[in-house]
Design an enzyme around this catalytic site. Structure first.
Site, mmCIF file in Angstrom:
data_model
loop_
_atom_site.group_PDB
_atom_site.id
_atom_site.type_symbol
_atom_site.label_atom_id
_atom_site.label_comp_id
_atom_site.label_asym_id
_atom_site.label_seq_id
_atom_site.Cartn_x
_atom_site.Cartn_y
_atom_site.Cartn_z
ATOM 1 N N ASP A 1 13.768 96.455 28.373
ATOM 2 C CA ASP A 1 12.662 95.730 28.996
ATOM 3 C C ASP A 1 12.914 95.583 30.494
ATOM 4 O O ASP A 1 13.382 94.568 30.981
ATOM 5 C CB ASP A 1 12.533 94.352 28.337
ATOM 6 N N TYR B 1 41.705 100.222 43.147
ATOM 7 C CA TYR B 1 40.344 100.674 43.481
ATOM 8 C C TYR B 1 39.968 100.192 44.888
ATOM 9 O O TYR B 1 39.452 100.938 45.704
ATOM 10 C CB TYR B 1 39.357 100.144 42.441
ATOM 11 N N CYS C 1 14.007 56.280 38.176
ATOM 12 C CA CYS C 1 14.784 57.161 37.305
ATOM 13 C C CYS C 1 14.642 56.712 35.843
ATOM 14 O O CYS C 1 14.858 55.540 35.535
ATOM 15 C CB CYS C 1 16.244 57.124 37.727
ATOM 16 N N CYS D 1 17.362 61.189 41.481
ATOM 17 C CA CYS D 1 17.615 59.771 41.305
ATOM 18 C C CYS D 1 18.595 59.336 42.379
ATOM 19 O O CYS D 1 19.634 59.962 42.576
ATOM 20 C CB CYS D 1 18.213 59.551 39.912
ATOM 21 N N CYS E 1 24.004 55.689 37.884
ATOM 22 C CA CYS E 1 23.166 56.348 36.873
ATOM 23 C C CYS E 1 24.063 56.991 35.816
ATOM 24 O O CYS E 1 24.862 57.869 36.138
ATOM 25 C CB CYS E 1 22.309 57.409 37.547
ATOM 26 N N ASP F 1 41.861 96.808 39.777
ATOM 27 C CA ASP F 1 40.897 96.494 40.823
ATOM 28 C C ASP F 1 41.524 96.665 42.200
ATOM 29 O O ASP F 1 40.893 97.140 43.136
ATOM 30 C CB ASP F 1 40.407 95.043 40.691
ATOM 31 N N ALA F 2 42.783 96.260 42.293
ATOM 32 C CA ALA F 2 43.458 96.331 43.596
ATOM 33 C C ALA F 2 43.590 97.789 44.047
ATOM 34 O O ALA F 2 43.340 98.115 45.214
ATOM 35 C CB ALA F 2 44.833 95.681 43.517
ATOM 36 N N CYS G 1 18.277 55.191 34.742
ATOM 37 C CA CYS G 1 18.896 53.982 35.292
ATOM 38 C C CYS G 1 17.926 53.128 36.116
ATOM 39 O O CYS G 1 18.310 52.096 36.644
ATOM 40 C CB CYS G 1 20.102 54.354 36.158
ATOM 41 N N TYR H 1 17.123 107.772 29.688
ATOM 42 C CA TYR H 1 16.756 108.137 28.330
ATOM 43 C C TYR H 1 15.863 109.364 28.225
ATOM 44 O O TYR H 1 15.360 109.656 27.161
ATOM 45 C CB TYR H 1 16.090 106.952 27.629
ATOM 46 N N GLU I 1 16.147 104.579 19.589
ATOM 47 C CA GLU I 1 16.978 103.954 20.623
ATOM 48 C C GLU I 1 16.302 102.669 21.092
ATOM 49 O O GLU I 1 15.119 102.471 20.831
ATOM 50 C CB GLU I 1 17.167 104.931 21.790
ATOM 51 N N LYS J 1 7.604 97.921 18.459
ATOM 52 C CA LYS J 1 7.997 96.660 19.096
ATOM 53 C C LYS J 1 8.477 95.613 18.099
ATOM 54 O O LYS J 1 8.153 95.677 16.915
ATOM 55 C CB LYS J 1 6.793 96.085 19.867
ATOM 56 N N LYS K 1 14.345 99.924 23.210
ATOM 57 C CA LYS K 1 13.348 99.944 24.271
ATOM 58 C C LYS K 1 13.746 98.871 25.283
ATOM 59 O O LYS K 1 13.642 97.679 25.009
ATOM 60 C CB LYS K 1 11.959 99.659 23.708
HETATM 61 S S1 IVH Z 1 10.612 107.086 26.660
HETATM 62 C C1 IVH Z 1 7.395 110.104 27.592
HETATM 63 N N1 IVH Z 1 12.613 105.540 26.037
HETATM 64 O O1 IVH Z 1 8.954 101.698 27.741
HETATM 65 C C2 IVH Z 1 8.286 109.033 27.098
HETATM 66 N N2 IVH Z 1 10.842 104.616 27.312
HETATM 67 O O2 IVH Z 1 5.495 102.490 27.624
HETATM 68 C C3 IVH Z 1 8.687 108.140 28.151
HETATM 69 N N3 IVH Z 1 11.195 102.286 27.952
HETATM 70 O O3 IVH Z 1 7.259 102.615 30.557
HETATM 71 C C4 IVH Z 1 9.281 106.881 27.750
HETATM 72 N N4 IVH Z 1 13.154 102.046 27.007
HETATM 73 O O4 IVH Z 1 9.647 102.232 30.907
HETATM 74 C C5 IVH Z 1 11.430 105.632 26.653
HETATM 75 N N5 IVH Z 1 14.484 104.294 25.463
HETATM 76 C C6 IVH Z 1 13.300 104.390 26.074
HETATM 77 C C7 IVH Z 1 12.739 103.303 26.765
HETATM 78 C C8 IVH Z 1 11.504 103.451 27.363
HETATM 79 C C9 IVH Z 1 12.217 101.459 27.721
HETATM 80 C C10 IVH Z 1 9.976 101.886 28.657
HETATM 81 C C11 IVH Z 1 9.453 102.849 29.658
HETATM 82 C C12 IVH Z 1 7.973 102.946 29.413
HETATM 83 C C13 IVH Z 1 7.728 101.929 28.350
HETATM 84 C C14 IVH Z 1 6.812 102.446 27.263
#
Ligand code: IVH
Length: 670
Positions: free
Chosen positions: A118, A37, A409, A425, A431, A34-35, A412, A227, A114, A315, A116
Site C-alpha cells: 500500500d 561501512y 484540565c 494543562c 497534575c 557499521d563502523a 487536576c 514486482y 504476492e 483485497k 499488494k
Molecule cells: S502489479 C500490470 N503487483 O496496486 C500490473 N501491483 O491497481 C501492475 N501494487 O497501482 C501492477 N503491490 O501500485 C502489482 N505486488 C504488486 C503490487 C501492486 C502493490 C499496486 C500498484 C497498482 C495497484 C493496483
C-alpha cells in the site's frame, strides 16, 4: 595519488559500498560492521569532496539528496502504467479463475501470488545497469520525474549487481512505501514541530517522494519493493515467478512473501494466511495480487483499457468502518498536552473492536468538524492508534454543538493554556497525569540534580502513592523506601541524603526544575539574574517580564499562566515550607548567541532533558534544531538507542555529541 588511481579507488569504493548496501538493505544480511561501512563511506566522501569533478550520479554519496528543484518535470511512461481490477469476494476470485481457464482453454494453470503493497507505484529505468530515471505513476500515461528523490532510497539499487546478467535496458515497476514504525516516528516528529501529521503511511510515502528538495526525501524512511518488469532489452523470463527471481538476482528488492500456486484454492489459502499475517507485518498491505504465471499466457490474455486481464488485486476486508461518536473526552498526556479522544459506538475494524479513537488536537477536530452524535469513518493502520478519518454527513441529521477544549484540565482542574495547535494543562507537577514526568524533570541533572532519583524510582514512588507532589519527596522516610523493590538500607540512606542536599539550590536551577514550559536552563538563568528572588519573579506581570531582554511574549505568557495557577503557587509554598533554601546568587549567563548559525539534530533518548528543553537550550543560544541530518547540520546529539540519523551523521562526517558533551556545550559555549 594520480587521477587514474583516484578514479580507480573511487570505483572500488562505490562498488564495495553498493554491495554492502544491497546486503544490508535488500538482503538484510550485512557482512561488515557499521563502523567499517562508515569508514568506506567517509573515504568516498572525502575523495569526492577533493575531486568534485569525479562525482557520478550513481555514487552512493548521492543518496543524501541533490539541490532543490523548481518543479517536478513531467515524464511520459514507456508504456502505460496500468492498474488492477480489485476483488473482495471469494466468489469473484473463483469466477476470475474460471474465466482464465476458459479463455486459455486449459484445465489448470499456475498463479503467482504476492502482497499488494500500500504505497505509490513508480517506474524505474536502468540503462547499462545504471538507474537513470524514475517517475511516479501520475495518470498512468504521464508521471512526475522523481529521479533524484528515488536515489535517496537505500533499498533502491543505483547500479545493478555487476556480472548478474542484467539486460542493457530495463524498465521496472515497484512500490514505494513507509514502514509503520517509521511512519509513526515521522508523525511524532512532525507534530512536535507543529507540522501537520500524515493521515497514513501511504500519504507519508507519497508526500515524501514528491518533494522538490530531495534532502527532505533523504531524511524520510522510504523503502521500495519491485514486482514487475515493464520492458527490457533481450529475452524476457518465461514466467512472472522467474521474472521476480531475475529481479532479485539483478539486485532489486522483491516481495519476499510470495507463492507460486498450482490452483485457485492455493491462492485462497495464501490470501487467508496473508490476511492473518497482516497485523504483524511492519508495513501496510491491503490485499494480495494474483497474476497468471506464464508469460505466453499473459500475452494471450492481453489487456483491457486500464488493466491487464491476467492479474487481479484480491483485497482484504477494509479497515475503515463507519460508527457513531458517542462522546468526545479529553485525555492529558505525560507532558500535559490535552488530546481530544472520540468515544465510539464499538465497531470492528480489521478484526479488532474499537471504541476510542484519537482526534489529535483541537484544530483537527475543527477541520474535520467532528461533533458528538456524528457518524464517522474510523481507520486503523497496523498498530497505529485508531483515528477518526472523516465525518460522514447523514441525511436530516441534527447535529450537536462544535467541540471546544475545556478551560480547566479534566484531571487536576488547573487552567488550560494554548501553544500553537496544542492545549496543555498548566498544572504540571500538581497534575496526576504529569506527575511522574514532572518529578523526573525536577530531580534531573540540569535541575535539582537528585542522585538516585531516576525514572524507575520515580515511577515506584508515584505508583506506591508515596509521592503525590514535589514536596512529598521531602517527606519520604527510610521505612517507606525500604518497602520498595530494590531498596536496601544503604541505597535508601543515600537517596534521602541526596534529597536533603537538593534543598539548597540556586534560584535558576529551582526554576528550571519546576518544568515551566519555555523555561529551560538559559532562560532560568536570565530570570534568576533579573529578578534575584522567587517572590519577585512570581509577582512580575506580563509587561514587566517582557522588559527583560530575551523574554518574548511566548515565554512571558507561559510564566504568567504558570504562576497564576493557584495549584502551582500552593505547590511552591509547600516546597518552601519543606525547608528549601533557594540561593538568589548571581548566575553567569551565557548571553552570547554563541551558536548562531549552528544547527543541531537529536537522535535517541536524552536522560537529562526533554527534546523540548534541548531545543530551547539550543535556540536560546542562537542555534537551530532540525529534524533531519543534512550536509548543513553542525552537530548530531546522540542519546540512548539512536536512530538512523546517527548513521547518517557518520556518513556525512558530521560531529556527533554525547548527551554529556551536549550539556557541557550548552553550559560553557562552543
Ligand atoms: S502489479 C500490470 N503487483 O496496486 C500490473 N501491483 O491497481 C501492475 N501494487 O497501482 C501492477 N503491490 O501500485 C502489482 N505486488 C504488486 C503490487 C501492486 C502493490 C499496486 C500498484 C497498482 C495497484 C493496483
Amino acid at each position: 595519488m594520480g587521477t587514474t588511481d583516484i578514479q580507480a579507488r573511487l570505483t572500488e569504493l562505490r562498488e564495495q559500498i553498493r554491495r554492502h548496501d544491497h546486503l544490508y538493505y535488500v538482503k538484510a544480511r550485512p557482512e561488515i560492521s557499521d563502523a567499517a561501512y562508515d569508514r568506506l563511506f567517509r573515504e568516498l566522501l572525502d575523495l569526492e569532496q577533493a575531486h568534485p569533478e569525479l562525482v557520478t550520479p550513481d555514487s552512493p554519496s548521492q543518496r543524501v539528496g541533490a539541490p532543490p528543484l523548481d518543479e517536478l518535470k513531467k515524464v511520459r511512461h514507456e508504456q502505460p502504467m496500468l492498474s488492477l481490477d480489485s476483488l473482495v469476494d471469494s466468489s469473484d476470485v473463483l469466477a476470475f479463475d474460471q474465466r482464465m481457464k476458459r479463455e486459455l482453454d486449459v484445465a489448470s494453470l499456475e498463479y503467482t501470488a504476492e502482497p499488494k503493497f500500500d504505497g505509490l507505484s513508480v517506474e524505474l529505468l536502468y540503462e547499462r545497469g545504471l538507474f537513470t530515471r524514475g517517475a511516479t505513476r501520475g495518470d498512468g500515461t504521464t508521471g512526475e520525474d522523481v529521479t533524484v528523490n528515488l536515489r535517496t532510497i537505500r533499498s533502491l539499487p543505483l547500479h545493478l549487481l555487476p556480472r548478474s546478467g542484467y539486460p542493457e535496458r530495463l524498465v521496472v515497476r515497484g512500490e514505494v512505501y513507509m514502514r509503520l514504525d517509521d511512519f509513526q516516528a515521522l508523525n511524532r516528529r512532525m507534530t512536535e514541530r507543529g507540522e501537520e501529521a500524515f493521515a497514513n503511511p501511504r500519504n507519508a510515502a507519497s508526500g515524501s517522494l514528491r518533494q522538490l528538495d530531495s534532502s527532505i526525501t533523504a531524511a524520510r524512511p522510504l523503502v521500495v519493493t519491485c514486482y514487475e518488469v515493464m520492458a527490457l532489452s533481450g529475452e524476457a523470463p518465461p514466467s512472472h515467478w522467474d521474472e521476480l527471481d531475475a529481479l532479485a538476482r539483478w539486485g532489486f528488492p522483491v516481495p519476499l512473501h510470495r507463492r507460486r500456486c498450482g490452483s485457485i484454492e492455493e491462492v485462497m489459502a495464501y490470501h487467508h494466511e496473508t490476511e492473518a499475517l497482516r497485523d504483524s507485518l511492519p508495513y501496510e498491505i491491503d490485499g494480495i495480487v494474483v497474476k497468471v504465471d506464464r508469460r505466453d499466457w499473459q500475452e494471450r490474455l492481453g489487456f483491457k483499457s486500464r488493466s491487464p486481464r491476467w492479474a487481479i488485486a484480491y483485497k482484504f476486508t477494509p479497515r475503515k468502518e463507519i460508527t457513531v461518536v458517542q462522546d468526545i473526552v479529553v485525555s492529558v498526556g505525560r507532558t500535559g498536552t490535552l488530546t481530544p479522544v472520540a468515544l465510539l459506538k464499538p465497531v470492528e475494524v480489521g478484526g479488532v473492536t474499537i471504541s476510542r479513537a484519537t482526534l489529535h488536537n483541537a484544530d483537527e477536530v475543527a477541520r474535520k468538524d467532528i461533533r458528538v452524535g456524528d457518524t464517522v469513518k474510523v481507520e486503523r493502520a497496523g498498530d497505529v492508534i485508531p483515528a477518526v478519518a472523516e465525518r460522514v454527513p447523514m441525511p436530516d441529521e441534527r447535529r450537536g454543538d462544535p467541540f471546544r477544549m475545556p478551560a480547566a484540565c479534566p484531571v487536576c482542574e488547573s487552567a488550560v493554556a494554548r501553544e500553537g495547535a496544542y492545549y496543555y494543562c498548566t498544572g504540571q507537577s500538581v497534575c496526576p497525569a504529569q506527575l511522574k514526568g514532572a518529578v523526573e524533570h525536577f530531580a534531573s541533572k540540569a535541575a535539582l540534580n537528585i542522585e538516585g532519583l531516576g525514572k524507575k524510582t520515580v515511577a515506584q514512588l508515584v505508583e506506591a502513592g508515596l509521592v503525590r507532589s514535589l514536596a512529598d519527596l521531602y517527606r519520604l522516610t527510610k521505612a517507606q523506601l525500604l518497602e520498595l523493590d530494590g531498596f536496601a538500607d544503604r541505597s535508601a540512606t543515600l537517596l534521602l541524603e541526596a534529597i536533603e542536599r537538593s534543598k539548597t539550590v540556586p534560584l535558576d536551577r529551582f526554576l528550571m526544575g519546576l518544568g515551566i514550559r519555555q523555561v529551560g536552563q538559559h532562560i532560568a538563568k536570565v530570570l534568576a539574574r533579573e529578578f534575584g528572588s522567587l517572590a519577585a519573579l512570581m509577582e512580575a506581570d506580563d509587561a514587566r517580564l517582557q522588559q527583560v531582554q530575551e523574554i518574548g511574549p511566548e515565554i512571558s505568557a507561559s510564566l504568567v499562566s504558570y504562576f497564576s495557577e493557584p495549584h502551582n503557587r500552593r505547590a511552591i509554598e509547600e516546597l518552601i515550607e519543606a525547608g528549601f533554601h533557594i540561593e538568589a546568587k548571581q548566575v553567569p549567563v551565557s548571553a552570547d548567541a554563541g551558536l548562531a548559525g549552528k544547527s543541531f539534530v537529536f537522535t535517541g533518548g536524552l536522560a537529562g532533558f526533554t527534546r523540548e528543553q534541548a531545543r530551547q537550550l539550543v535556540e536560546e543560544r542562537g542555534g537551530q534544531v532540525s529534524s533531519s541530518v543534512s550536509k548543513k547540520t553542525s552537530y548530531v546529539v546522540a542519546g540512548a538507542d539512536p536512530g538512523s540519523k546517527l548513521a547518517q551523521a557518520h556518513k556525512l562526517g558530521i560531529r556527533v555529541l554525547s548527551e554529556e558533551e551536549f550539556r557541557r556545550l550548552m553550559e560553557e559555549g562552543a
